[in-house]
Motif scaffolding. Structure first.
Motif, short mmCIF file in Angstrom:
data_model
loop_
_atom_site.label_atom_id
_atom_site.label_comp_id
_atom_site.label_asym_id
_atom_site.label_seq_id
_atom_site.Cartn_x
_atom_site.Cartn_y
_atom_site.Cartn_z
N HIS A 50 0.78 -1.37 0.04
CA HIS A 50 -0.10 -0.02 0.26
C HIS A 50 0.91 1.19 0.01
CE1 HIS A 50 -3.22 -2.77 0.68
NE2 HIS A 50 -2.55 -3.09 1.84
N GLU A 51 1.60 1.27 -0.80
CA GLU A 51 2.54 2.38 -1.26
C GLU A 51 3.14 2.79 -2.66
OE1 GLU A 51 6.50 1.70 1.13
OE2 GLU A 51 6.91 -0.07 -0.31
N ILE A 52 3.56 4.03 -2.79
CA ILE A 52 4.09 4.17 -3.98
C ILE A 52 5.75 4.42 -3.84
CG2 ILE A 52 4.35 6.03 -5.83
CD1 ILE A 52 1.31 6.79 -4.99
N VAL A 53 6.28 3.72 -4.64
CA VAL A 53 7.83 3.79 -4.65
C VAL A 53 8.25 4.35 -5.82
CG1 VAL A 53 9.92 2.47 -4.57
CG2 VAL A 53 7.96 1.49 -3.34
N GLY A 54 9.30 5.50 -5.63
CA GLY A 54 9.93 6.38 -6.62
C GLY A 54 11.33 5.62 -7.10
N PHE A 55 11.43 5.67 -8.41
CA PHE A 55 12.88 5.39 -8.70
C PHE A 55 13.46 6.29 -9.65
CE2 PHE A 55 10.42 1.43 -8.11
CZ PHE A 55 11.18 0.46 -7.54
N ARG A 56 14.75 6.47 -9.69
CA ARG A 56 15.47 7.35 -10.46
C ARG A 56 15.97 6.39 -11.76
NH1 ARG A 56 18.97 9.94 -7.55
NH2 ARG A 56 17.86 11.84 -7.71
N VAL A 57 15.69 6.86 -12.81
CA VAL A 57 16.08 6.08 -14.28
C VAL A 57 17.61 6.47 -14.76
CG1 VAL A 57 15.49 5.23 -16.39
CG2 VAL A 57 13.84 5.64 -14.66
N ARG A 58 18.46 5.77 -14.86
CA ARG A 58 19.75 6.38 -15.13
C ARG A 58 19.72 6.43 -16.66
NH1 ARG A 58 21.56 2.10 -11.15
NH2 ARG A 58 22.18 3.38 -9.11
N GLN A 59 20.27 7.34 -17.04
CA GLN A 59 20.22 7.91 -18.64
C GLN A 59 21.25 7.00 -19.41
OE1 GLN A 59 20.84 12.11 -18.76
NE2 GLN A 59 18.62 12.40 -19.01
N PHE A 60 22.33 6.42 -18.80
CA PHE A 60 23.45 5.85 -19.66
C PHE A 60 23.02 4.33 -19.71
CE2 PHE A 60 24.60 5.39 -15.44
CZ PHE A 60 24.96 4.12 -15.18
N ASP A 61 22.15 3.89 -19.05
CA ASP A 61 21.90 2.36 -19.16
C ASP A 61 20.30 2.03 -19.09
OD1 ASP A 61 21.69 2.26 -16.53
OD2 ASP A 61 23.35 0.77 -16.16
N GLY A 62 19.68 2.97 -18.42
CA GLY A 62 18.25 2.60 -17.95
C GLY A 62 17.91 2.02 -17.04
N SER A 63 18.92 1.59 -15.95
CA SER A 63 18.75 0.80 -14.67
C SER A 63 18.11 1.86 -13.60
CB SER A 63 20.00 0.50 -14.37
OG SER A 63 20.77 1.48 -14.07
#
Length: 83
Positions: A50-63
């Motif tokens: 019951h949560e929202i998780v945020g991720f940073r998407v790395r531009q160089f490889d999409g991870s």
């Protein structure tokens, strides 16, 4: 688990993570995700926690790298919208 893949020069799918996915947390059960076109931030709605998780998407490889989360969502939350 949130999966991620790229496309190799020969057209085959290649995993962005060693196990083809990024963990969104134990018992998370991601049911929806939102990523704005050309954005560097991905948000996943986890029905199990019951949560929202945020991720940073790395531009160089999409991870993806977890950066934040917010919990306490109602049990009936079932979708995300991104702008």
């Amino acid at each position: 688990m949130i999966t991620g893949s790229g496309i190799a020069k020969d057209g085959q799918l290649i995993p962005l993570d060693a196990d083809w996915g990024t963990q969104a947390g134990v018992d998370s059960v991601p049911i929806d995700a939102a990523l704005k076109d050309r954005s560097r931030f991905l948000y996943a709605l986890n029905s199990g926690t019951h949560e929202i998780v945020g991720f940073r998407v790395r531009q160089f490889d999409g991870s993806r790298e977890p950066i934040s989360s917010i919990g306490g969502l109602p049990l009936f939350a079932f979708g995300l919208a991104a702008r």
